[in-house]
Design an enzyme around this catalytic site. Structure first.
Site, PDB file in Angstrom:
ATOM      1  N   SER A  18     -18.726 -30.878  89.873  1.00  0.00           N
ATOM      2  CA  SER A  18     -19.689 -30.026  89.166  1.00  0.00           C
ATOM      3  C   SER A  18     -19.449 -28.573  89.544  1.00  0.00           C
ATOM      4  CB  SER A  18     -21.117 -30.408  89.556  1.00  0.00           C
ATOM      5  OG  SER A  18     -21.398 -29.950  90.867  1.00  0.00           O
ATOM      6  N   ASP A  19     -19.907 -27.654  88.701  1.00  0.00           N
ATOM      7  CA  ASP A  19     -19.971 -26.277  89.168  1.00  0.00           C
ATOM      8  C   ASP A  19     -21.111 -26.221  90.183  1.00  0.00           C
ATOM      9  OD1 ASP A  19     -19.595 -23.594  89.580  1.00  0.00           O
ATOM     10  OD2 ASP A  19     -19.423 -23.107  87.460  1.00  0.00           O
TER      11      ASP A  19
END
Ligand SMILES: *[C@@H]1O[C@H](CO)[C@@H](O)[C@H](O)[C@H]1NC(C)=O
Ligand SMILES: *[C@@H]1O[C@H](CO)[C@@H](O)[C@H](O)[C@H]1NC(C)=O
Ligand SMILES: *[C@@H]1O[C@H](CO)[C@@H](O)[C@H](O)[C@H]1NC(C)=O
Length: 768
Positions: A285-286
């Site tokens: 994920s960011d």
């Protein structure tokens, strides 16, 4: 008492320093007799078996603690903690917590920002930079100062010129960005089979190129994107990164695409990245983007649903604590199974195994010899200088005959003016580390001439004219004037999109006043990531030359001086369109459409046909090149997949790429490049195609190949250019299906045009 504390601190200091000396093995330490015998430590077994063995030994709580970037240690199995988040966009960086400078690693080679490196259009340079960066990364890992998992490169398409992170990207063209991605990743990861030197990550998937514009930010933005634009534009760099670059990771983005957060979208993660492209690696994920789609976007009503949605969509690792906190409860609630978690861990642990993290001491492994002497070495710093030289773009060179290069004899005294004339960190842009050292523009120019230096403005914001008088006086006294102007991170950055394209504050006024007063020629040097509307200078005859240096890295000032004084013949080309300010008038940044519509103009050279300041691919040289197409086929037969052979006409006048046999199907064009001038130079051949039929599907033209070649003065070179037919002579229809249009494709190289006819293998059944 105080002495005791002092001695204690001294002791602590020694312990800390010696800790940096060499890293203890992450796992499978041969000194720990209790743990080294596990099958997961046995390097003779296949990685898949070792991963399975390890997962089989973990409790659910231990598993969940491995789903986050700050992965916990498992002492009973002899496994240390690990910080997954490191960055190496254009040099080892300390933006992520996994890498720290200090002790024996005071800095790392800081290459030009990516937009500048992309301007070189030199694919072997991109790979070479990746190789050098990963040498330095491995050296820092061996010394306990860095990680092995780097969340670079950023290969989002530079769709809108205002984007604050456009500087991090290889520009606006999908083919160029895809090639950059594949080459840089190969350089970082090495090409030693399954073994990884470091693990790269292509980010941010997908349609992410808005940070904070007019009240809309990336944590809330829902990008409305057509299927056609996804496949045709936004997917391409990621596809190339995964399929050609064999990247070990992809990062999903903060934004939503068509109402679904990318990190929760199974069609994007499981479907496209892992399914269609066959990612051999992990999806991350960011940072905190799972938390963001729960808390900011309210995409799910409970945090457990957010955790379950992300993992079920195909997310393997969370940058941030969210999955570590909520995954166990999500399983208890029946939203997720332990098998889902196992599948995520299989992907992350496999990458760690491929990195050699379960093979015992780093010193006994292939990259174990790399140490402090391999960081900031003279060869590495030379490559940073070379990259800057190759990336600089000459945009204007007029005057009484060409103004540039300047002459050491006629231009003995040079006025160097501007807020970027003596900068250091500005030159390395964002996602940088600590550079080995800097050469500022003033320092670079001082190697060629006597310098009279004036800042002109206190900073790039340039809010007042207090220093204008001194700048004008300097210009009036010198044999030539160099203005180093432009932007920095106060104008364009992560979370900071620009509002316009003009030079900030009163910079324009300073340039015009100085140019008017200048005794000799005036040269405008621009530092920026995004394009700048410098029409005023382009049209001002007193500004005789314009050079775009991007953010040229630690040696930027040297490279600029080398170009200005002709030690280097510039060969860079713009990797993005330089639009005029008016382009933005009716174009919200939130409008994602690549193609033009009734009220908006279309984006990038592929779809925008209006006026530009400088076009994509533009860049001058101190010599003059011409090219001619020496040889190219008139016809290319597209072999069809066996089952489709009987009905090539099924899709009208275009063949689905999935129905063609694409392997090795390439079109070779022989190009003769002639250097007519008196200077050696490097020239980039940009090959565009215009497909038949055009209209609703196709871009007006698109880059299908490029090749950079060095041609000595007065000589000619033959270059072979290969065009991948299925990837680049294809277009994408409105349903997002990639098809190869049959008929005459027009291939353009500068003014040279060649027509090639694409025919299916079974010509007989074609109907119009
Ligand atoms: C977004 O930009 C606005 C205006 O430039 C600024 O006031 C705001 O603080 C920014 N938001 C964040 C989170 O940085
Ligand atoms: C060939 O394609 C056409 C157009 O889609 C279709 O009508 C026809 O049934 C197909 N023929 C065969 C043999 O599949
Ligand atoms: C491309 O870059 C490499 C590495 O710096 C260099 O050796 C080569 O000469 C460059 N190619 C051209 C055509 O300039």
């Amino acid at each position: 008492m105080e002495t005791t504390i002092f001695i204690f601190l001294l002791f602590l200091g020694i312990v800390l320093i010696s800790h940096v000396e060499a890293r203890a093995p992450f796992a499978c330490n041969p000194k720990h007799s209790g743990t080294r015998g596990y099958p997961f430590c046995n390097t003779k077994l296949p990685v898949a078996d070792r991963v399975k063995d390890l997962i089989g030994r973990l409790t659910l709580q231990e598993k969940v603690a491995l789903l986050v970037d700050n992965a916990a240690a498992i002492p009973r199995l002899g496994i240390q903690d690990y910080e997954w988040w490191s960055e190496a966009l254009h040099g080892v960086s300390d933006v992520g917590p996994g890498t720290k400078f200090g002790g024996r690693f005071r800095g790392a080679t800081s290459f030009p920002q990516v937009i500048t490196t992309a301007s070189s259009f030199n694919a072997s340079l991109w790979e070479e930079i990746g190789r050098v960066v990963s040498d330095e990364a491995r050296a820092m890992y061996n010394g306990g100062a860095g990680g092995l998992t780097y969340w670079s490169p950023n290969v989002n398409i530079l769709r809108d010129p205002r984007w604050g992170r456009g500087q991090e990207t290889p520009g606006e063209d999908p083919m160029l960005a895809g090639k950059y991605a594949a080459m840089y990743v190969r350089g970082l990861q090495g090409t030693d089979g399954e073994r990884l030197k470091v693990a790269a990550s292509c980010k941010h998937y997908t349609a992410y190129d808005l940070d904070n514009w007019s009240g809309v930010d990336r944590f809330h933005f829902n990008a409305q994107v057509t299927k056609q634009d996804i496949v045709d534009t936004f997917d391409v760099p990621f596809r190339e990164c995964v399929m050609e670059g064999k990247v070990a990771s992809v990062m999903c983005s903060y934004n939503q695409v068509n109402g679904i957060p990318t990190c929760a979208d199974p069609r994007l993660l499981r479907g496209t990245i892992r399914g269609a492209w066959r990612l051999n690696g992990y999806i991350v994920s960011d940072c905190d983007s799972v938390g963001v789609f729960y808390s900011n976007q309210h995409y799910t009503s409970t945090p457990e649903e957010a955790a379950a949605d992300a993992i079920k969509a195909g997310l393997d690792l969370d940058c941030g604590p969210f999955l570590g906190i909520h995954t166990e409860e999500a399983i208890k609630k029946g939203l997720l199974t332990e098998a889902d978690v196992d599948s995520a861990l299989t992907n992350t642990l496999t990458v760690q195994m491929r990195l050699g993290m379960f093979d015992g001491p780093p010193s006994a492994q292939p990259y174990g010899h790399l140490g402090p002497a391999d960081v900031c070495s003279p060869a590495h710093q030379d490559l940073a200088l070379e990259a800057a030289r190759q990336g600089i773009v000459l945009l204007k060179n007029h005057g009484d005959g060409p103004t540039l290069p300047l002459s050491r004899i006629r231009h003995r005294t040079v006025a160097v003016i501007g807020p970027n004339s003596d900068v250091t960190v500005t030159m390395i842009g964002n996602y940088a580390g600590i550079a080995c050292g800097y050469t500022t523009p003033v320092q670079g120019i001082e190697r060629y001439a006597k310098v009279i230096h004036q800042e002109g403005c206190a900073n790039v914001g340039c809010n007042d004219d207090r220093q204008f008088g001194a700048a004008v006086t300097a210009a009036a006294q010198a044999d030539a004037t160099i203005l180093v102007m432009g932007l920095d991170q106060s104008i364009e950055a992560e979370f900071r999109d620009r509002t316009g394209l003009l030079l900030p504050g009163r910079q324009q006024e300073l340039v015009s006043k100085v140019a008017a007063a200048s005794r000799g020629p005036t040269v405008l040097v621009l530092m920026s990531g995004g394009p700048v509307d410098v029409s005023f200078a382009k049209n001002d005859p007193r500004v005789s030359a314009i050079v775009w240096a991007g953010y040229p890295g630690q040696a930027g000032g040297q490279a600029i001086a080398d170009v200005l004084f002709g030690t280097t013949n510039p060969g860079g080309k713009l990797p993005m369109t330089w639009y005029p300010q008016e382009y933005l008038e009716n174009l919200p940044m939130t409008n994602m459409a690549m193609r033009s519509g009734k009220d908006y103009p279309g984006r990038t050279y592929r779809f925008y046909e209006g006026p530009v300041v400088y076009p994509f691919g533009y860049g001058l040289s101190y010599t003059h090149f011409t090219h001619t197409i020496a040889d190219a086929p008139l016809e290319v037969v597209v072999p069809l997949d066996g089952h489709r052979r009987t009905n090539a006409s099924a899709d009208g006048k275009a063949i689905r790429v999935t129905h063609a046999r694409c392997n090795q199907l390439s079109l070779s064009v022989q190009v003769d490049v002639k250097n007519h001038g008196a200077r050696d130079g490097a020239h980039t051949i940009l090959v565009y195609s215009r497909p038949p039929g055009g209209g609703q599907w196709a871009p007006r033209k698109q880059l299908v190949a490029f090749e950079k070649v060095h041609v000595p003065a007065g000589s000619q070179q033959r270059v072979s250019v290969h065009i991948h037919v299925c990837k680049y002579l294809s277009v994408v229809d409105k349903s997002g299906i990639r098809r190869i249009p049959l008929g005459d494709h027009s291939i353009h190289i500068g003014a040279a045009i060649h027509s090639v006819s694409l025919k299916p293998q079974t010509l007989g059944v074609i109907k119009s």
